[in-house]
Design an enzyme around this catalytic site. Structure first.
Site, short mmCIF file in Angstrom:
data_model
loop_
_atom_site.label_atom_id
_atom_site.label_comp_id
_atom_site.label_asym_id
_atom_site.label_seq_id
_atom_site.Cartn_x
_atom_site.Cartn_y
_atom_site.Cartn_z
N ASP A 197 83.17 -21.95 45.85
CA ASP A 197 82.45 -22.90 45.01
C ASP A 197 80.94 -22.64 44.96
O ASP A 197 80.23 -23.36 44.28
CB ASP A 197 82.73 -24.35 45.44
CG ASP A 197 82.47 -24.57 46.92
OD1 ASP A 197 82.68 -25.71 47.38
OD2 ASP A 197 82.06 -23.63 47.62
N GLU A 282 79.24 -19.75 62.07
CA GLU A 282 78.59 -18.48 61.76
C GLU A 282 78.07 -17.82 63.03
O GLU A 282 78.18 -16.61 63.21
CB GLU A 282 77.43 -18.70 60.79
CG GLU A 282 77.84 -19.21 59.41
CD GLU A 282 77.99 -20.71 59.36
OE1 GLU A 282 77.77 -21.36 60.40
OE2 GLU A 282 78.34 -21.24 58.30
#
Lengths: 335, 359
Positions: A197, A282
């Site tokens: 997205d 991450e």
């Protein structure tokens, strides 16, 4: 005679001065209004549009020449490193739209290999067809998320990490695929994790192509701010400018970094940790690969925003649900 | 003594003239500079294209740009060709262009895409991905109309860097406009004035008699368009229609098409008895029709929710004239996606991030 001359001269000077002053005032007034410059533009505009037309005609010719030309003489250009884009995706109403516009962006990027991993026990026809028609180089994988790790209806999006299993599956496939084809050139590449997205500018991919280890850049509209970015001093990343938990080892969004393929292959254990606390996904991956000192800043020393963390609204389906209750829902076979 | 007076007189004469000349020059130069930059840019492309292209064989048009050059053209050459005003000194900036729209074809009708836009945090992102889509479509002309008092540098720069064929307009919707004594909702729906301005621009630019074939499509900047859609709409004779996903609270809304291939109704839940129960993204109009009916515009005020499209279409066409596309309105080629408003809580009152960085 002399005095008369002088007088005359004086009047002349005065007159001249008044005229100049009036002219200046007029010009200054003109400045305030929009100047009607269109007359200047037409001949130049025409030249430019004609040139553009010629340019495109030449490009067409060139393309034709390419086909008929003999593939010799030209010294083999060093081929561009391939960008491997790993995208996790899952079935929802806007999935096809998101993947469509993503593929439209990727079609502009040379040497891009899209690794699309579905959160599903098997490959869906929607994604299969879309990839086939896209014209891209792709790999279609699937890996379902365990039920207890999945977000339930009504859960806020940050409650559980998403896409972990799928990204890891993408990494696994990449490692296996590269191992099966040894060769120096095959190790050249960059791995990027792109969510379906977000919005990507084309320049981003050119920036990341030169990654040697791990490169980083700013990401727009993330972390509750207009953009998050690494702070660069003397060509090195010294810290991160972010409003949310900047004490994380790598307070950077998934879309804000790319890893060279060599590094991924050299560290076969490096993957995303689904158990990591919120916001540390991450970091769980990057910690094993690189230190902050080794990060390569891109996007003009991390001053330009080339990727935006956009999110698409969930479309309101009130009427659809009402219709379906009456048995009159729109044709579910239509994608 | 006379000497000083003379000097004073000379100064008083020369000063206003120099000021005048400087001001005038600056005023006139700016648009010319822009044109020159475009000219430079274009010439650079022609030379940079190719080692591969046998430039010797191609002769560009006679007055000015000559193609007889070795490849790998230099920046200096473009100066030579573009500098008709030798007194303007300008730094030629090498712009790196990443991709190009497909070559212009002489046979395909042009698709004029009218997109209203307004400034908000996601604007650049939306326009970027829209441009990425449009760069695949041949013979496309993008008419981007900003809802602002003047054209913003963000949009200007973005349009220029894409390399698309575009027209950049702007008109500001008056906010909180209250008509005295008008009891109905006086607010103008967003995008209306901008779309009307674009229609007016088309009518002023193109002549009804001898214009090239064209199609007009209203594309909002947050929707998603498949490339097939543009090819479907190219064959529009009057007004063509197709289904749109995620509108009207449904998976998709679509026109009802009978066995003869004619539209006879609308498959929607929200007020299916509107004259044209269709979303802005669900139809395209042939340019000729727009030019032949110069009075047809979107109604500005007093329009009920959902009737905007009807306010324009009913002046142009009847239900019978509609051409169904997308396999008789059974395929979805456009999605009415909406982008979430980003949560910017961490910016705080003063703003945490550098406001000079463009997002």
């Amino acid at each position: 005679m002399a005095t008369r001359m002088k007088l005359k001269l004086k009047t002349v000077f005065l007159l001249y001065f008044m005229v100049s002053l009036l002219g200046l005032i007029y010009a200054l007034m003109q400045l305030g209004q929009r100047c009607d410059c269109t007359e200047h533009d037409f001949p130049k505009d025409r030249t430019i549009s004609r040139l553009r037309g010629e340019l495109h005609r030449l490009q067409e010719e060139m393309r034709k020449l390419e086909v008929t030309k003999q593939p010799l003489k030209q010294p083999a250009k060093p081929s561009l490193p391939t960008i491997f884009v790993i995208t996790p995706t899952y079935a929802r109403l806007v999935q096809k739209a998101e993947l469509t516009r993503m593929s439209q962006t990727f079609l502009h990027v040379p040497r891009l290999h899209w690794i699309l991993v579905e959160d599903s026990p098997h490959k869906t026809p929607l994604v299969t067809d879309l990839l086939m028609k896209s014209g891209l180089t792709y790999t279609h994988l699937h890996m379902p998320t365990a039920k207890d790790r999945k977000l339930q209806e009504g859960d806020p999006s940050w409650l559980k990490p998403r896409g972990v299993e799928q990204r890891n599956e993408g990494l696994r496939w990449l490692r296996e695929d590269r191992r099966a084809q040894p060769g120096g050139d095959n190790q050249q590449g960059v791995v990027y994790f792109a969510d379906d997205d977000n919005t990507y500018s084309l320049q981003l991919f050119e920036e990341m192509r030169s990654t040697q280890r791990v490169s980083v850049w700013p990401v727009g509209l993330v972390g509750g701010m207009k953009y998050e970015r690494p702070v660069v001093e003397g060509g090195k990343v010294v810290r991160f400018h972010t409003g949310w938990r900047p004490s994380r080892p790598f307070p950077i969004d998934m879309a804000g970094f790319a890893v060279s393929l060599k590094l991924v292959l050299a560290n076969p254990e490096a993957c995303f940790d689904g158990e990591a606390p919120m916001g540390l996904l991450e970091s769980s991956f990057l910690q094993g690969l690189v230190t902050m000192d080794e990060l390569e800043p891109k996007a003009d020393n991390c001053t330009k925003v080339l990727v935006w963390h956009t999110r698409t609204e969930k479309p309101k389906m009130k009427r659809e649900e009402a219709l379906q209750a009456q048995g009159l829902g729109s044709d579910p076979a239509v994608e | 003594m006379p000497k000083r007076r003379d000097i004073l007189a000379i100064v008083l004469i020369v000063l206003p003239w120099t000021l005048l000349i400087t001001v005038w020059h600056q005023n006139a130069i700016a648009p010319l500079l822009a044109i020159r930059k475009a000219c430079h840019h274009l010439v650079k492309e022609i030379f940079i294209i190719p080692e591969r292209l046998a430039v010797r064989h191609h002769r560009l048009s006679d007055d000015g740009v000559e193609g007889k050059r070795e490849a790998g053209g230099q920046a200096q050459d473009s100066k030579e060709y573009c500098a008709s005003d030798k007194d303007i000194v300008e730094v030629v900036r090498t712009e790196y262009v990443y991709t190009r729209p497909p070559p212009w074809s002489d046979v395909l009708p042009t698709i004029h895409i009218i997109t209203p836009t307004y400034s908000r945090p996601v604007q650049k992102a939306e326009l970027t991905r829209l441009a990425n889509t449009f760069l695949h479509v041949p013979n496309l002309h993008w008419i981007l109309v900003e809802d602002s008092q003047r054209r913003t540098p963000l949009v200007t720069r973005l349009l220029r860097e894409t390399g698309l064929n575009y027209t950049h307009l702007n008109v500001e919707t008056p906010r909180n406009y209250k008509l005295r004594g008008d009891t109905r909702d006086p607010r103008i729906p967003r995008g209306t004035m901008q779309r009307n301005l674009a229609l007016r621009w088309l009518r002023e630019t193109f002549n009804a008699n001898n214009s090239q074939p064209g199609i007009v499509y209203f594309a909002d900047d947050d929707n998603t368009y498949s490339l097939e859609l543009f090819e479907e709409m190219r064959s529009t004779r009057k007004v063509s229609v197709w289904p749109v996903a995620f509108v009207g609270g449904l998976r998709y809304e679509s026109p009802k098409v009978n066995a003869a291939g004619k539209v006879y109704g609308w498959k929607t839940v929200f007020d299916p008895h509107r004259p044209f129960a269709i979303d802005m993204a669900g139809f395209a109009i042939n340019l000729r029709l727009i030019l032949f009916k110069p009075q047809a515009y979107f109604k500005l005020r007093g329009v009920k929710g959902g009737y905007q499209e009807s306010s324009l279409l009913r002046e142009l066409v009847t239900l019978n004239d509609l051409e169904p596309k997308a396999a008789n309105c059974t395929k979805i080629l456009v999605w009415h996606t909406r982008t979430e408003k980003p949560v910017l809580v961490n910016e705080g009152k003063k703003g945490f991030t550098d406001p000079n960085v463009e997002i």
